[in-house]
Design a protein around this motif. Structure first.
Motif, PDB file in Angstrom:
ATOM      1  N   SER A   1       0.824  -1.220   0.000  1.00  0.00           N
ATOM      2  CA  SER A   1       0.000   0.000   0.000  1.00  0.00           C
ATOM      3  C   SER A   1       0.854   1.265   0.000  1.00  0.00           C
ATOM      4  O   SER A   1       0.380   2.332  -0.384  1.00  0.00           O
ATOM      5  N   ALA A   2       2.126   1.136   0.398  1.00  0.00           N
ATOM      6  CA  ALA A   2       3.032   2.293   0.380  1.00  0.00           C
ATOM      7  C   ALA A   2       3.033   2.937  -1.014  1.00  0.00           C
ATOM      8  O   ALA A   2       3.086   4.165  -1.133  1.00  0.00           O
ATOM      9  N   PHE A   3       2.945   2.109  -2.045  1.00  0.00           N
ATOM     10  CA  PHE A   3       3.018   2.638  -3.412  1.00  0.00           C
ATOM     11  C   PHE A   3       1.812   3.493  -3.778  1.00  0.00           C
ATOM     12  O   PHE A   3       1.909   4.389  -4.608  1.00  0.00           O
ATOM     13  N   LYS A   4       0.686   3.213  -3.126  1.00  0.00           N
ATOM     14  CA  LYS A   4      -0.504   4.043  -3.374  1.00  0.00           C
ATOM     15  C   LYS A   4      -0.251   5.452  -2.845  1.00  0.00           C
ATOM     16  O   LYS A   4      -0.572   6.449  -3.500  1.00  0.00           O
ATOM     17  N   LEU A   5       0.331   5.523  -1.644  1.00  0.00           N
ATOM     18  CA  LEU A   5       0.578   6.841  -1.049  1.00  0.00           C
ATOM     19  C   LEU A   5       1.648   7.590  -1.849  1.00  0.00           C
ATOM     20  O   LEU A   5       1.517   8.799  -2.083  1.00  0.00           O
ATOM     21  N   LEU A   6       2.676   6.865  -2.289  1.00  0.00           N
ATOM     22  CA  LEU A   6       3.725   7.501  -3.096  1.00  0.00           C
ATOM     23  C   LEU A   6       3.125   8.088  -4.374  1.00  0.00           C
ATOM     24  O   LEU A   6       3.462   9.204  -4.777  1.00  0.00           O
ATOM     25  N   GLU A   7       2.221   7.322  -4.977  1.00  0.00           N
ATOM     26  CA  GLU A   7       1.581   7.792  -6.206  1.00  0.00           C
ATOM     27  C   GLU A   7       0.753   9.049  -5.956  1.00  0.00           C
ATOM     28  O   GLU A   7       0.816  10.013  -6.731  1.00  0.00           O
ATOM     29  N   LEU A   8      -0.021   9.035  -4.867  1.00  0.00           N
ATOM     30  CA  LEU A   8      -0.853  10.200  -4.556  1.00  0.00           C
ATOM     31  C   LEU A   8       0.014  11.408  -4.210  1.00  0.00           C
ATOM     32  O   LEU A   8      -0.307  12.536  -4.582  1.00  0.00           O
ATOM     33  N   ASP A   9       1.136  11.156  -3.536  1.00  0.00           N
ATOM     34  CA  ASP A   9       2.013  12.275  -3.184  1.00  0.00           C
ATOM     35  C   ASP A   9       2.681  12.841  -4.429  1.00  0.00           C
ATOM     36  O   ASP A   9       2.937  14.047  -4.510  1.00  0.00           O
ATOM     37  N   GLN A  10       2.969  11.963  -5.398  1.00  0.00           N
ATOM     38  CA  GLN A  10       3.576  12.459  -6.626  1.00  0.00           C
ATOM     39  C   GLN A  10       2.629  13.422  -7.338  1.00  0.00           C
ATOM     40  O   GLN A  10       3.035  14.433  -7.890  1.00  0.00           O
ATOM     41  N   LYS A  11       1.344  13.073  -7.267  1.00  0.00           N
ATOM     42  CA  LYS A  11       0.347  13.901  -7.939  1.00  0.00           C
ATOM     43  C   LYS A  11       0.020  15.179  -7.157  1.00  0.00           C
ATOM     44  O   LYS A  11      -0.156  16.239  -7.752  1.00  0.00           O
ATOM     45  N   TYR A  12      -0.054  15.074  -5.826  1.00  0.00           N
ATOM     46  CA  TYR A  12      -0.537  16.211  -5.037  1.00  0.00           C
ATOM     47  C   TYR A  12       0.512  16.876  -4.145  1.00  0.00           C
ATOM     48  O   TYR A  12       0.236  17.929  -3.567  1.00  0.00           O
TER      49      TYR A  12
END
Ligand code: SAM
Length: 191
Positions: A6-17
């Protein structure tokens, strides 16, 4: 090398926002085994030494879960049911009067296998984290929560829209395509 995919989901969202910023106060609800907290910890602690130490000192990360969480650098771990007032009180004590910049919730109920029941329980966890976020978030703060899509998610979304400048329904690539899970990314808390 994260404890949870699930860490990758947060990394993805942080990359976007780009909402994981040094010097922030972060509350991570439903944090076990600690993947999201690892992402937050690494981003907040890994700043060049030339930068001022004031940032380093002002970081505060609080991780809460029903289950134990192995220690993570810079993360204050609390074990307990987030929906209990007593657990929320403990979080507030750790805040020492500071407002939170970001409240994230990846909480999920134990799946019963019956989608409707799981959806309803998931929305209850969302309500609980939102209710708490409203008490601790600073004006302009960020709220992120996982939910299981279903017939009442739009009501929750409409509620979010009255409280934040921007509300986006996100489904990161790292979420299995067939999964009914989604995230509400909410920016600009209107205190
Ligand atoms: N974000 C985490 C990570 O990256 O390691 C994974 C979180 S996992 C998908 C969901 C977590 O929510 C579980 O560890 C579960 O124990 C927790 N949870 C569910 N209900 C909770 C509650 N009422 N209070 C605290 N934690 C809860």
């Amino acid at each position: 090398n994260y404890r949870a995919r699930s860490a990758f989901k947060l990394l993805e969202l942080d990359q976007k926002y780009n909402f994981i910023k040094p010097g922030s106060v972060f509350i991570d609800c439903g944090a076990a085994p600690g993947g999201w907290s690892q992402v937050i910890s690494r981003k907040l602690l890994d700043i060049p030494t030339e930068e001022t130490n004031t940032n380093l000192n002002s970081n505060l990360i609080i991780a809460v879960d029903l289950l134990p969480i192995e220690p993570i650098p810079g993360v204050n771990v609390l074990q307990g049911d987030f929906t209990n007032i007593s657990t929320q009180q403990k979080i507030k004590e750790l805040l020492k009067g500071r407002d939170a910049d970001v409240v994230v919730s990846d909480m999920a109920p134990n799946f019963s296998g019956q989608h409707f029941i799981d959806h309803v329980k998931s929305m209850e966890l969302c309500e609980s984290s939102l209710n708490f976020a409203e008490q601790v978030l600073r004006s302009g703060g960020t709220f992120l929560c996982k939910f299981l899509m279903g017939e009442s998610d739009y009501e929750f979304r409409n509620n979010l829209k009255t409280k934040f400048d921007r509300v986006r329904h996100e489904k990161p690539q790292a979420v299995h395509r067939k999964s009914t899970e989604g995230y509400f990314m909410c920016l600009g808390y209107k205190k």
